[in-house]
Design a protein around this motif. Structure first.
Motif, PDB file in Angstrom:
ATOM      1  N   ASP A   1       0.805  -1.216   0.000  1.00  0.00           N
ATOM      2  CA  ASP A   1       0.000   0.000   0.000  1.00  0.00           C
ATOM      3  C   ASP A   1       0.845   1.276   0.000  1.00  0.00           C
ATOM      4  O   ASP A   1       0.335   2.381   0.195  1.00  0.00           O
ATOM      5  CB  ASP A   1      -0.950   0.009   1.191  1.00  0.00           C
ATOM      6  N   THR A   2       2.151   1.154  -0.217  1.00  0.00           N
ATOM      7  CA  THR A   2       3.025   2.331  -0.260  1.00  0.00           C
ATOM      8  C   THR A   2       2.656   3.224  -1.442  1.00  0.00           C
ATOM      9  O   THR A   2       2.498   2.744  -2.568  1.00  0.00           O
ATOM     10  CB  THR A   2       4.504   1.916  -0.375  1.00  0.00           C
ATOM     11  N   ASP A   3       2.545   4.507  -1.185  1.00  0.00           N
ATOM     12  CA  ASP A   3       2.195   5.451  -2.251  1.00  0.00           C
ATOM     13  C   ASP A   3       3.354   5.590  -3.240  1.00  0.00           C
ATOM     14  O   ASP A   3       4.522   5.653  -2.845  1.00  0.00           O
ATOM     15  CB  ASP A   3       1.873   6.816  -1.639  1.00  0.00           C
ATOM     16  N   ILE A   4       3.020   5.659  -4.511  1.00  0.00           N
ATOM     17  CA  ILE A   4       4.039   5.751  -5.551  1.00  0.00           C
ATOM     18  C   ILE A   4       4.905   6.993  -5.372  1.00  0.00           C
ATOM     19  O   ILE A   4       6.131   6.956  -5.588  1.00  0.00           O
ATOM     20  CB  ILE A   4       3.377   5.747  -6.947  1.00  0.00           C
ATOM     21  N   SER A   5       4.299   8.092  -4.948  1.00  0.00           N
ATOM     22  CA  SER A   5       5.078   9.326  -4.775  1.00  0.00           C
ATOM     23  C   SER A   5       6.153   9.164  -3.699  1.00  0.00           C
ATOM     24  O   SER A   5       7.228   9.767  -3.784  1.00  0.00           O
ATOM     25  CB  SER A   5       4.141  10.490  -4.416  1.00  0.00           C
TER      26      SER A   5
END
Length: 330
Positions: free
Chosen positions: A104-108
């Motif tokens: 669930d880590t954000d791409i940014s």
């Protein structure tokens, strides 16, 4: 299973020593320095140059303070490895990274880590040349740095001579003081905080020292000054006499973190994360070393029987303990 020993009981250095006994079997004639004995492995690649290689693994919980931005996490991940390359007197030629993120880590977040990593590599005169990405329960980043150095200029942890001067670059204890300040909610200036969150590998200083011909051994101080002195003493069979009055402690450490001189000395000796250079210099070549970079002379090499000692400002003489930043339970 009876007779088993958890890794937490023996500590990082003891485990590395045991594993190095498995890996260093002498079957590869191109490997001049193998695992566990220096900041980098050293491989013979040509008539006049060595390749140096190092790798390090960092984790969210133990290595990245919560105050770190994703960019700073990336910078740190590259810096710890490029500092090891610098300690051999080598020029960085590439950096690789294997990164593990939760699903669930954000791409940014991942992009900012990568930008920080790339910026650090570029600052050190090289680039990110590859790696891997996988899912992981905890943010984990493993970096590998490569460098090249002339055979005549390779610097290692071995080579100390009795009578050599003990020198360091920069200030001692700044990163450790910054971490202490964060934990105690003490407001500190960027002069200290940046040492912890954005450490600068001493690449240029190291290459100039290597070409000066003045240095007899070198390593970085990522695990702390005291631990580094013990490492050098062990491999060279020598002792060290350090002078408290000569330890380079940043004035902001005393102004913002603690006014107690004893605590300031403890920060300088027993905390890590500064990524400065610790090296020894032939007394007759001090001018060459000074011309290579800004340095502080903090003591001299003595016989092993003396031990590793510090002469306090008031004249007392104490042993420097073997402690600093360690993992695996040490």
């Amino acid at each position: 299973m009876t007779g088993s020993t958890p890794v937490s009981e023996i500590g990082e250095r003891s485990l590395i020593k045991r594993l190095s006994g498995i890996f260093n079997n002498g079957c590869n004639p191109d490997v001049r320095i193998g695992s566990g004995t220096d900041d980098c492995a050293v491989v013979d690649i040509s008539g006049d140059e060595y390749l140096v290689v190092t790798t390090d693994m960092l984790h969210r919980k133990t290595d990245f303070p919560l105050q770190m931005t994703p960019w700073q996490i990336g910078w740190m991940s590259a810096a710890v490895n490029l500092s090891d390359v610098a300690s051999m007197g080598a020029r960085p030629i590439g950096f690789l990274s294997a990164m593990g993120f939760s699903k669930d880590t954000d791409i940014s977040f991942v992009e900012e880590i990568s930008r920080g990593m790339d910026d650090c590599a570029k600052f050190c005169g090289t680039s990110v040349i590859g790696g891997d990405i996988d899912t992981h329960d905890e943010l984990t980043i493993t970096g590998t740095a490569l460098g090249k150095v002339k055979k005549s200029e390779l610097l290692t942890r071995k080579g100390v001579r009795i009578g050599d001067k003990v020198c360091v670059t920069g200030f001692a204890g700044s990163a450790g003081a910054a971490l202490h300040a964060i934990e105690k909610n003490i407001t500190i200036p960027g002069s200290l905080l940046n040492k912890l969150l954005t450490p600068i590998p001493c690449v240029n200083e190291a290459m100039k020292l290597a070409s000066s011909g003045a240095v007899t051994c070198m390593m970085d101080t990522s695990d702390g000054l005291a631990m580094s002195l013990h490492d050098l003493a062990d491999i060279n069979g020598v002792g060290f006499r350090i002078y408290e009055s000569m330890l380079p402690v940043h004035e902001d450490l005393g102004n913002y973190v603690t006014s107690d001189p004893d605590e300031q000395t403890d920060f300088a000796l027993y905390t890590g994360g500064d990524f400065e250079l610790l090296f020894t210099v032939s007394p007759d070549k001090l001018e060459e070393a000074r011309a290579a970079c800004n340095l502080s002379i903090i003591g001299e090499v003595v016989e092993q029987t003396v031990g590793i000692r510090i002469e306090r400002k008031e004249g007392t003489d104490l042993s420097i303990n073997r402690k600093g930043y360690l993992q695996l339970g040490d």
